[in-house]
Motif scaffolding. Structure first.
Motif, PDB file in Angstrom:
ATOM      1  N   PRO A 236       0.805  -1.234   0.000  1.00  0.00           N
ATOM      2  CA  PRO A 236       0.000   0.000   0.000  1.00  0.00           C
ATOM      3  C   PRO A 236       0.828   1.269   0.000  1.00  0.00           C
ATOM      4  CG  PRO A 236      -0.885  -1.594   1.570  1.00  0.00           C
ATOM      5  CD  PRO A 236       0.449  -2.117   1.130  1.00  0.00           C
ATOM      6  N   VAL A 237       2.070   1.194   0.442  1.00  0.00           N
ATOM      7  CA  VAL A 237       2.940   2.384   0.440  1.00  0.00           C
ATOM      8  C   VAL A 237       3.480   2.660  -0.956  1.00  0.00           C
ATOM      9  CG1 VAL A 237       5.107   3.338   1.321  1.00  0.00           C
ATOM     10  CG2 VAL A 237       3.576   2.102   2.860  1.00  0.00           C
ATOM     11  N   ILE A 238       3.931   1.624  -1.649  1.00  0.00           N
ATOM     12  CA  ILE A 238       4.561   1.816  -2.944  1.00  0.00           C
ATOM     13  C   ILE A 238       3.549   1.887  -4.087  1.00  0.00           C
ATOM     14  CG2 ILE A 238       4.891  -0.636  -3.527  1.00  0.00           C
ATOM     15  CD1 ILE A 238       7.356   2.317  -4.099  1.00  0.00           C
ATOM     16  N   GLY A 239       2.371   1.284  -3.906  1.00  0.00           N
ATOM     17  CA  GLY A 239       1.367   1.285  -4.964  1.00  0.00           C
ATOM     18  C   GLY A 239       1.054   2.673  -5.503  1.00  0.00           C
ATOM     19  N   PRO A 240       0.749   3.650  -4.631  1.00  0.00           N
ATOM     20  CA  PRO A 240       0.467   5.000  -5.141  1.00  0.00           C
ATOM     21  C   PRO A 240       1.641   5.637  -5.869  1.00  0.00           C
ATOM     22  CG  PRO A 240      -0.407   4.752  -2.925  1.00  0.00           C
ATOM     23  CD  PRO A 240       0.421   3.540  -3.200  1.00  0.00           C
ATOM     24  N   PHE A 241       2.880   5.343  -5.443  1.00  0.00           N
ATOM     25  CA  PHE A 241       4.041   5.894  -6.141  1.00  0.00           C
ATOM     26  C   PHE A 241       4.110   5.371  -7.571  1.00  0.00           C
ATOM     27  CE2 PHE A 241       5.766   6.876  -1.877  1.00  0.00           C
ATOM     28  CZ  PHE A 241       6.188   8.181  -2.111  1.00  0.00           C
ATOM     29  N   VAL A 242       3.836   4.084  -7.750  1.00  0.00           N
ATOM     30  CA  VAL A 242       3.824   3.517  -9.099  1.00  0.00           C
ATOM     31  C   VAL A 242       2.746   4.199  -9.935  1.00  0.00           C
ATOM     32  CG1 VAL A 242       3.534   1.419 -10.467  1.00  0.00           C
ATOM     33  CG2 VAL A 242       4.704   1.311  -8.254  1.00  0.00           C
ATOM     34  N   ALA A 243       1.580   4.451  -9.327  1.00  0.00           N
ATOM     35  CA  ALA A 243       0.500   5.126 -10.042  1.00  0.00           C
ATOM     36  C   ALA A 243       0.905   6.539 -10.448  1.00  0.00           C
ATOM     37  CB  ALA A 243      -0.754   5.175  -9.167  1.00  0.00           C
ATOM     38  N   ILE A 244       1.571   7.267  -9.543  1.00  0.00           N
ATOM     39  CA  ILE A 244       1.947   8.658  -9.806  1.00  0.00           C
ATOM     40  C   ILE A 244       2.854   8.765 -11.027  1.00  0.00           C
ATOM     41  CG2 ILE A 244       3.299  10.606  -8.915  1.00  0.00           C
ATOM     42  CD1 ILE A 244       2.183   9.891  -6.124  1.00  0.00           C
ATOM     43  N   VAL A 245       3.810   7.865 -11.143  1.00  0.00           N
ATOM     44  CA  VAL A 245       4.778   7.962 -12.248  1.00  0.00           C
ATOM     45  C   VAL A 245       4.314   7.242 -13.502  1.00  0.00           C
ATOM     46  CG1 VAL A 245       6.694   8.187 -10.634  1.00  0.00           C
ATOM     47  CG2 VAL A 245       6.088   5.920 -11.482  1.00  0.00           C
ATOM     48  N   SER A 246       3.175   6.544 -13.445  1.00  0.00           N
ATOM     49  CA  SER A 246       2.698   5.810 -14.618  1.00  0.00           C
ATOM     50  C   SER A 246       2.026   6.720 -15.635  1.00  0.00           C
ATOM     51  CB  SER A 246       1.727   4.701 -14.206  1.00  0.00           C
ATOM     52  OG  SER A 246       0.483   5.251 -13.787  1.00  0.00           O
ATOM     53  N   PHE A 247       1.549   7.899 -15.192  1.00  0.00           N
ATOM     54  CA  PHE A 247       0.870   8.863 -16.060  1.00  0.00           C
ATOM     55  C   PHE A 247      -0.450   8.322 -16.598  1.00  0.00           C
ATOM     56  CE2 PHE A 247       4.900  10.900 -15.901  1.00  0.00           C
ATOM     57  CZ  PHE A 247       4.710  12.225 -16.263  1.00  0.00           C
ATOM     58  N   VAL A 248      -0.956   7.232 -16.075  1.00  0.00           N
ATOM     59  CA  VAL A 248      -2.206   6.655 -16.552  1.00  0.00           C
ATOM     60  C   VAL A 248      -3.233   6.743 -15.435  1.00  0.00           C
ATOM     61  CG1 VAL A 248      -3.337   4.624 -17.494  1.00  0.00           C
ATOM     62  CG2 VAL A 248      -0.945   5.070 -18.031  1.00  0.00           C
ATOM     63  N   CYS A 249      -4.435   7.206 -15.767  1.00  0.00           N
ATOM     64  CA  CYS A 249      -5.430   7.399 -14.723  1.00  0.00           C
ATOM     65  C   CYS A 249      -6.711   6.631 -15.026  1.00  0.00           C
ATOM     66  CB  CYS A 249      -5.742   8.889 -14.548  1.00  0.00           C
ATOM     67  SG  CYS A 249      -6.436   9.663 -16.015  1.00  0.00           S
ATOM     68  N   SER A 250      -7.585   6.628 -14.027  1.00  0.00           N
ATOM     69  CA  SER A 250      -8.933   6.068 -14.136  1.00  0.00           C
ATOM     70  C   SER A 250      -8.900   4.617 -14.620  1.00  0.00           C
ATOM     71  CB  SER A 250      -9.771   6.953 -15.064  1.00  0.00           C
ATOM     72  OG  SER A 250     -11.122   6.623 -15.001  1.00  0.00           O
ATOM     73  N   ILE A 251      -9.808   4.274 -15.541  1.00  0.00           N
ATOM     74  CA  ILE A 251      -9.923   2.897 -16.014  1.00  0.00           C
ATOM     75  C   ILE A 251      -8.621   2.418 -16.650  1.00  0.00           C
ATOM     76  CG2 ILE A 251     -11.199   1.363 -17.554  1.00  0.00           C
ATOM     77  CD1 ILE A 251     -12.833   2.386 -15.251  1.00  0.00           C
ATOM     78  N   GLY A 252      -7.845   3.347 -17.193  1.00  0.00           N
ATOM     79  CA  GLY A 252      -6.625   2.974 -17.893  1.00  0.00           C
ATOM     80  C   GLY A 252      -5.591   2.296 -17.035  1.00  0.00           C
ATOM     81  N   ASN A 253      -5.659   2.465 -15.695  1.00  0.00           N
ATOM     82  CA  ASN A 253      -4.624   1.837 -14.864  1.00  0.00           C
ATOM     83  C   ASN A 253      -4.984   0.419 -14.428  1.00  0.00           C
ATOM     84  OD1 ASN A 253      -6.479   2.283 -12.823  1.00  0.00           O
ATOM     85  ND2 ASN A 253      -5.202   3.729 -11.681  1.00  0.00           N
ATOM     86  N   VAL A 254      -6.180  -0.068 -14.755  1.00  0.00           N
ATOM     87  CA  VAL A 254      -6.556  -1.430 -14.364  1.00  0.00           C
ATOM     88  C   VAL A 254      -5.703  -2.480 -15.075  1.00  0.00           C
ATOM     89  CG1 VAL A 254      -8.420  -3.128 -14.280  1.00  0.00           C
ATOM     90  CG2 VAL A 254      -8.896  -0.736 -13.765  1.00  0.00           C
ATOM     91  N   PRO A 255      -5.464  -2.374 -16.396  1.00  0.00           N
ATOM     92  CA  PRO A 255      -4.573  -3.373 -17.020  1.00  0.00           C
ATOM     93  C   PRO A 255      -3.205  -3.449 -16.356  1.00  0.00           C
ATOM     94  CG  PRO A 255      -5.754  -2.151 -18.710  1.00  0.00           C
ATOM     95  CD  PRO A 255      -6.036  -1.458 -17.412  1.00  0.00           C
ATOM     96  N   LEU A 256      -2.634  -2.293 -15.993  1.00  0.00           N
ATOM     97  CA  LEU A 256      -1.339  -2.315 -15.311  1.00  0.00           C
ATOM     98  C   LEU A 256      -1.477  -2.908 -13.916  1.00  0.00           C
ATOM     99  CD1 LEU A 256       1.630  -1.662 -15.284  1.00  0.00           C
ATOM    100  CD2 LEU A 256       1.088   0.692 -14.638  1.00  0.00           C
ATOM    101  N   ALA A 257      -2.617  -2.697 -13.264  1.00  0.00           N
ATOM    102  CA  ALA A 257      -2.850  -3.296 -11.952  1.00  0.00           C
ATOM    103  C   ALA A 257      -2.799  -4.823 -12.035  1.00  0.00           C
ATOM    104  CB  ALA A 257      -4.199  -2.838 -11.385  1.00  0.00           C
ATOM    105  N   VAL A 258      -3.334  -5.385 -13.120  1.00  0.00           N
ATOM    106  CA  VAL A 258      -3.298  -6.838 -13.308  1.00  0.00           C
ATOM    107  C   VAL A 258      -1.848  -7.319 -13.389  1.00  0.00           C
ATOM    108  CG1 VAL A 258      -4.018  -8.752 -14.778  1.00  0.00           C
ATOM    109  CG2 VAL A 258      -5.497  -6.765 -14.526  1.00  0.00           C
ATOM    110  N   VAL A 259      -1.031  -6.579 -14.152  1.00  0.00           N
ATOM    111  CA  VAL A 259       0.375  -6.954 -14.303  1.00  0.00           C
ATOM    112  C   VAL A 259       1.100  -6.872 -12.958  1.00  0.00           C
ATOM    113  CG1 VAL A 259       2.548  -6.361 -15.436  1.00  0.00           C
ATOM    114  CG2 VAL A 259       0.401  -6.211 -16.705  1.00  0.00           C
ATOM    115  N   LEU A 260       0.842  -5.800 -12.191  1.00  0.00           N
ATOM    116  CA  LEU A 260       1.474  -5.650 -10.883  1.00  0.00           C
ATOM    117  C   LEU A 260       1.043  -6.761  -9.931  1.00  0.00           C
ATOM    118  CD1 LEU A 260       1.143  -1.777 -10.371  1.00  0.00           C
ATOM    119  CD2 LEU A 260       3.140  -3.058 -11.174  1.00  0.00           C
ATOM    120  N   TRP A 261      -0.244  -7.119  -9.959  1.00  0.00           N
ATOM    121  CA  TRP A 261      -0.772  -8.170  -9.086  1.00  0.00           C
ATOM    122  C   TRP A 261      -0.110  -9.510  -9.406  1.00  0.00           C
ATOM    123  CZ3 TRP A 261      -2.614  -9.622  -4.760  1.00  0.00           C
ATOM    124  CH2 TRP A 261      -3.406 -10.755  -4.610  1.00  0.00           C
TER     125      TRP A 261
END
Length: 388
Positions: A236-261
């Motif tokens: 939970p600490v690093i997850g938001p940092f990955v989101a911040i630098v990914s430049f992808v928001c909203s529904i667009g970050n779900v595919p990357l979430a699958v890869v991270l999971w």
């Protein structure tokens, strides 16, 4: 070339897998937005009481899932008289409590993530409201309001300013089933797709590239997969940092979430990653324009803490209840188009999308698309609708 084709194949397969769910979610959102007037939303969000925040969350969940449009709309509500905390609650719910997000996570990672979305989202809003009560001082709020009234452009200003709801009186069903209701639903549906399409495509391409090119060993070391407790605390600490630098928001970050999971991030880390979609660098810059640099830093800190708190809450509560799914069950589609239930659902919902798009084009839609990315018009009314 083989590596590029592999990445594009994964991205295309994921797009095909989630198409029907996106159309369903945007259609449901369009129906609600077609009959709920913007003035009604503003009148209900005048303070930060628990009941008001609950209304803000509910109205936000029925609204846009585009992060840029949600941020622009939240500023519009704040300027028109909504409480700042309520406006931020509306903004969070607009991207993190929407139906399409839950359906896509259920398809790709399991229903437990959908449950975590609807448990963690309200928790994030509650934590944020507590932090605002504790830390937000009136002088900072007043300066943010004065800056917001300047109307500096961010993104999706025109889209956020359009009130596409039905004007005629009557019951919910009567307004929705009228020709004007059909037109309004079509307008909202297509505009939502236009707003989110860029981020969705970028998110799919990034997810495909990461899945194809980044070895599992990197993620396993980065997320401490060999140390279960450390992984739960770190996720939970690093997850938001990955989101911040990914430049992808909203529904667009779900595919990357699958890869991270699948790569090894913890359950709560995925949730915190999803909830940090409103903290990507372009949106932080928009906060600076909307509310000033000090408020932008304040929102960065409070949103980050709220996302981490929500991630920890679902991490340990779902873990204690035995509801954290096995990573092996997460789906990273690679088979492309096959004749299964996904294909039949896609065909059915694509036909619905075609019908709504045709109505949109016949009733002034082209003018609306030209306006969506520009400055807000003087009036909230969108181009005159034709109901034939």
């Amino acid at each position: 070339m083989h590596a590029v084709v592999h990445a594009l194949t994964i991205a295309g397969s994921m797009a095909w897998e989630i198409t029907w769910a996106l159309i369903l979610g945007f259609a449901l959102s369009a129906v609600i937005q077609a009959v709920v007037r913007r003035s009604t939303v503003v009148s209900l969000l005048g303070d930060d009481r628990p009941r008001t925040l609950a209304l803000a969350a509910g109205l936000g969940a029925a609204s846009s899932s585009c992060s840029y449009a949600a941020v622009a709309l939240a500023r519009s509500l704040f300027v028109k008289g909504a409480d700042f905390t309520a406006a931020m609650a509306f903004e969070i719910a607009s991207t993190n409590l929407v139906v399409e997000l839950g359906v896509i996570m259920a398809l790709l990672m399991g229903w437990q993530f959908t449950a975590a979305e609807f448990v963690g989202g309200p928790l994030m809003i509650l934590v944020l409201a507590f932090l605002f009560r504790l830390l937000l001082r009136e002088p900072l709020r007043r300066r943010a309001h004065a800056q917001a009234e300047r109307g500096l452009a961010g993104a999706m200003e025109g889209h956020a300013a359009m009130d596409m709801s039905v004007r005629r009186a009557g019951t919910f069903a009567r307004r929705l089933l009228s020709p004007e209701g059909y037109t309004s639903t079509a307008h909202v549906f297509v505009m939502e797709w236009a707003a989110i399409l860029r981020d969705l495509v970028i998110g799919l391409l990034i997810a495909g590239a990461v899945a194809a090119w980044v070895p599992d060993s990197f993620w396993q070391a980065f997320f401490f997969t060999g140390h279960p407790l450390a992984a739960e605390l770190w996720g939970p600490v690093i997850g938001p940092f990955v989101a911040i630098v990914s430049f992808v928001c909203s529904i667009g970050n779900v595919p990357l979430a699958v890869v991270l999971w699948k790569g090894g991030i913890s359950f709560g880390g995925v949730v915190a990653f999803i909830f940090a979609d409103l903290l990507i660098l372009p949106i932080l810059n928009i906060y600076r324009k909307y509310y000033g640099a000090r408020m932008a830093f304040f929102l960065l800190g409070t949103f980050y803490l709220a996302a981490v708190a929500a991630g920890y809450a679902v991490e340990f509560s779902f873990g204690a209840a035995g509801l954290v799914p096995d990573k092996a069950t997460a789906r990273l589609p690679q088979e492309g188009v096959t004749w299964n239930y996904t294909t039949w659902l896609n065909i059915a919902f694509l036909l619905l999308a075609v019908a709504l798009t045709a109505r949109f084009r016949r009733t002034g839609g082209a003018a609306m698309l030209r306006m969506m990315g520009g400055p807000p018009p003087n009036s909230e009314d969108h181009p005159r609708q034709h109901h034939s």
